[in-house]
Each structure stands twice: as structure tokens, then as C-alpha cells.
Motif scaffolding. Structure first.
Motif, PDB file in Angstrom:
ATOM      1  N   VAL A 181       0.826  -1.213   0.033  1.00 21.24           N
ATOM      2  CA  VAL A 181      -0.027  -0.008  -0.044  1.00 21.24           C
ATOM      3  C   VAL A 181       1.002   1.284   0.238  1.00 21.24           C
ATOM      4  CG1 VAL A 181      -1.974   1.174   1.220  1.00 21.24           C
ATOM      5  CG2 VAL A 181      -1.792  -1.212   1.204  1.00 21.24           C
ATOM      6  N   LEU A 235      -2.739   0.752  -4.331  1.00 19.51           N
ATOM      7  CA  LEU A 235      -2.550  -0.706  -4.002  1.00 19.51           C
ATOM      8  C   LEU A 235      -1.604  -1.319  -5.251  1.00 19.51           C
ATOM      9  CD1 LEU A 235      -6.115  -1.683  -2.773  1.00 19.51           C
ATOM     10  CD2 LEU A 235      -4.352  -1.048  -1.505  1.00 19.51           C
ATOM     11  N   ARG A 290      -7.154  -7.490  -1.613  1.00 18.12           N
ATOM     12  CA  ARG A 290      -6.865  -6.294  -0.621  1.00 18.12           C
ATOM     13  C   ARG A 290      -8.075  -5.410  -0.732  1.00 18.12           C
ATOM     14  NH1 ARG A 290      -2.442  -4.611   2.087  1.00 18.12           N
ATOM     15  NH2 ARG A 290      -2.005  -6.593   2.442  1.00 18.12           N
ATOM     16  N   ARG A 293     -10.965  -6.250   0.789  1.00 15.08           N
ATOM     17  CA  ARG A 293     -10.959  -6.451   2.234  1.00 15.08           C
ATOM     18  C   ARG A 293     -10.944  -5.002   2.961  1.00 15.08           C
ATOM     19  NH1 ARG A 293      -5.666  -8.650   4.752  1.00 15.08           N
ATOM     20  NH2 ARG A 293      -5.060  -6.271   4.733  1.00 15.08           N
ATOM     21  N   ASP A 294     -10.158  -4.272   2.476  1.00 16.27           N
ATOM     22  CA  ASP A 294      -9.632  -2.931   3.172  1.00 16.27           C
ATOM     23  C   ASP A 294     -10.588  -1.784   2.742  1.00 16.27           C
ATOM     24  OD1 ASP A 294      -7.859  -4.454   4.341  1.00 16.27           O
ATOM     25  OD2 ASP A 294      -5.924  -3.507   3.199  1.00 16.27           O
ATOM     26  N   HIS A 295     -11.267  -1.936   1.593  1.00 10.14           N
ATOM     27  CA  HIS A 295     -11.883  -0.904   1.007  1.00 10.14           C
ATOM     28  C   HIS A 295     -13.339  -1.345   0.618  1.00 10.14           C
ATOM     29  CE1 HIS A 295      -8.422   1.699   1.390  1.00 10.14           C
ATOM     30  NE2 HIS A 295      -7.654   0.601   1.012  1.00 10.14           N
TER      31      HIS A 295
END
Length: 334
Positions: A181, A235, A290, A293-295
Motif C-alpha cells: 500500500v 494498491l 486487498r 477487504r480494506d475498502h
């Protein structure tokens, strides 16, 4: 119709320029989610010595009604210039676009560039579209067309798992996947930049032969600093060759801070010596995991590929991307 150089340090001028660009690029495109004024101004005010940018406004009765942008690469492809012309739909048909094209062509000649490139977005069934007619009327000819696709999120886990298993069987013995990131670690930057520089020559580009780009680790860090100032998230998933320790495949997703529902798919490339191991699919899958999961608020990934790029098109179609519009690229020789 007067054309003037935009003062990117004038807040009011920038606000109107942003309004014009949003109105133009959002016209008849209800899915368009533009970046915010705040993050856009950061980009405008950043001075990139390797690719300086100018903005010009067409002014009618004291108000900017059109905005044109000129990019001049200084370290590679130095015979070329990239341009963009946007006119507020409420003010089209009055000469603003033509005045801006005339101004840009004069500047390109002053800079001794011989090839001018412009691209824009049109519907899939767009023969005779006003943007095409405008470009052709000003001496531009079609060079290449990218197909713009959207992927609605989230992609179901079982779809990701199925494709990941197939990719893992082909690549895990020789490669390790890493997701980062805000940029990759310093040790990976030389090989990543070398790979990214190949994108312009490896991707289909129609009749134009591009040179390799000249991205360096120092300029890569400069770009990351701009992203941080904009509040954007980058990312990056890379495939690192276990033997050499070098990056041999990568993919980037960029999350604009002012467009909270959208993620932009930027470059994806596998080094020509490491193809055939499903690394392209592998890195894109890890980046999507990712992202989701994160956004979880991001609802759409936007990407573009030349339709002759069968390898990348097949990956995108397997993941569920659907065609939304076209991005034709036109060129003019001076």
C-alpha cells in the motif's frame, strides 16, 4: 473566443476549470465519478520536470467555457505531445473547442513536436459521434481503440478462489506474491520501474511506435508523494522471482479520495521472459482481494485494454468485467 493560460495557483480559476472538466467528461455518462477539486488541484500544482503540463482556457464573456491540457514528455518519446480538450456541454458549438485546438497546435509547434495524440471516451456504438467528428475535422486520424470495462464489486469469494487456485498451480514454485500500500519497498523499486517502463512498448498501440518510458525510483517516489498529498491510495501487487529477487509482474489499483465508489485499474504487466505462468491473473486477484477487504465501499473497478490484447482481455472477462464504452486514440502529424 479568447484563449488564456490557466493560473493553477488561483483557487477561483481552478474551481471553474474543474467544473468545466466535470461537466464535459460527465456528459451522457451517468457512471462517471470524477476526482475532487482538492485532489485535482494537487496534481495541477505539482511540477513534473519529466513531463511538464500546461492548461489553457477558452473564455467567453469573461467565463471559462473550455479547458485544454498539454503534456510534453521530456525524457522519452520527445517527438510527441499528448493533449486533451474539454468544453462545457452548455457552451458547445460556439468555437471554444476549435480555439483551444488552434492554441495547442501552436504550442506543440513551438516545442518542435511532430506527433500529437488525443484520446477520449465514446459509447460502444459510436461511429459518427460528435467527438470523433471534431477530432477528424481538426486533422486527427484514428490510431487505436481501447475497450473500457467496469467490474462491479464485490467479486464473490468463490470466483476469486477458483481462479486463484488455477494461478497458484502455475506460479507458486518460482514466484512469491506481495501486496503493498502506498508504493513498493525501496529494494523492489529498480526492477519495478524497469518493468513499468516496458508497458508502452509491450501493450498494443496501433501505428505509433513508442519508446520505453524513463521512470526511475526517484520519480516513482515523487509520484507517491503526490498521491499522499491527494489522499489517494495505491494498491500494488507484484510477483517477485524467487531466484533473482526481481519484480517480474505487477498491477496497480488507484483509489481517488474524492471518488469514493471507484477504483482505477492502472498498469498490469508481466515481463516477457516470465509469461505463461498465469502471473497476470495472480497479481490482479491478490490486488482485488486487498481492495475488497480494506475498502468495501468501493463499488466499481474501471479499466481499459486494447481489444487485440487477448491475454489481458481474457483475464478481465474471466473476472467479470463488462464493456461500457470505448477510448479511441487519435493522432495528428505536424
Amino acid at each position: 473566443m479568447e484563449t488564456i493560460l490557466v493560473d493553477v495557483h488561483d483557487d477561483a480559476v481552478c474551481a471553474r476549470a474543474h467544473e468545466v472538466l466535470c461537466a464535459s467528461k460527465g456528459h451522457e455518462r451517468p457512471w462517471n465519478e470524477p476526482p475532487s477539486l482538492a485532489e485535482t488541484v494537487v496534481e495541477w500544482r505539482h511540477v513534473d520536470a519529466a513531463e511538464p503540463m500546461e492548461m489553457w482556457a477558452a473564455v467567453d464573456e469573461g467565463q471559462a467555457v473550455g479547458i485544454a491540457t498539454l503534456w510534453l514528455p521530456m525524457e522519452d518519446n520527445t517527438t510527441m505531445a499528448w493533449v486533451d480538450v474539454a468544453v462545457d456541454p452548455a457552451h458547445r458549438g460556439r468555437g471554444a473547442g476549435s480555439a483551444l485546438v488552434e492554441r495547442l497546435m501552436a504550442r506543440v509547434r513551438e516545442e518542435d513536436r511532430s506527433t500529437v495524440i488525443v484520446d477520449f471516451l465514446v459509447p460502444p456504438d459510436s461511429d459518427g459521434h460528435p467527438s470523433r467528428r471534431f477530432a477528424e475535422a481538426h486533422g486527427f486520424s484514428l490510431n487505436n481503440t481501447e475497450i473500457m470495462r467496469h467490474l462491479e464489486l464485490p467479486v464473490p469469494d468463490d470466483v476469486l478462489d477458483r481462479h486463484a487456485e488455477r494461478a497458484r498451480e502455475r506460479c507458486e514454485a518460482a514466484y512469491v506474491l506481495e501486496t503493498h500500500v502506498g508504493g513498493v519497498p525501496t529494494a523492489l523499486r529498480p526492477s519495478l520501474c524497469a518493468l513499468m517502463n516496458q508497458l508502452a512498448v509491450d501493450a498494443p498501440t496501433g501505428d505509433i511506435d513508442f519508446e520505453e518510458e524513463s521512470l526511475t525510483p526517484a520519480r516513482y517516489e515523487e509520484h507517491l508523494e503526490v498521491f499522499r498529498a491527494q489522499g489517494r491510495v495505491r494498491l500494488t501487487t507484484v510477483a517477485v522471482h524467487r531466484t533473482s529477487g526481481e519484480v517480474v509482474a505487477y498491477t496497480d489499483l488507484v483509489l481517488p479520495s474524492g471518488a469514493p465508489g471507484t477504483a482505477w485499474q492502472w498498469g498490469t504487466l508481466v515481463h516477457r521472459d516470465h509469461r505463461g505462468h498465469r502471473l497476470g491473473m495472480a497479481v490482479k486477484l491478490e490486488n482485488l482481494r486487498r481492495l475488497q477487504r480494506d475498502h468495501p465501499g468501493r463499488r466499481r473497478v474501471v479499466t481499459g485494454n486494447d481489444d487485440t490484447n487477448a491475454w489481458m482481455v481474457s483475464i478481465n472477462e474471466e473476472l467479470g468485467f463488462r464493456v461500457v464504452e470505448l477510448s479511441p486514440s487519435y493522432q495528428r502529424t505536424l
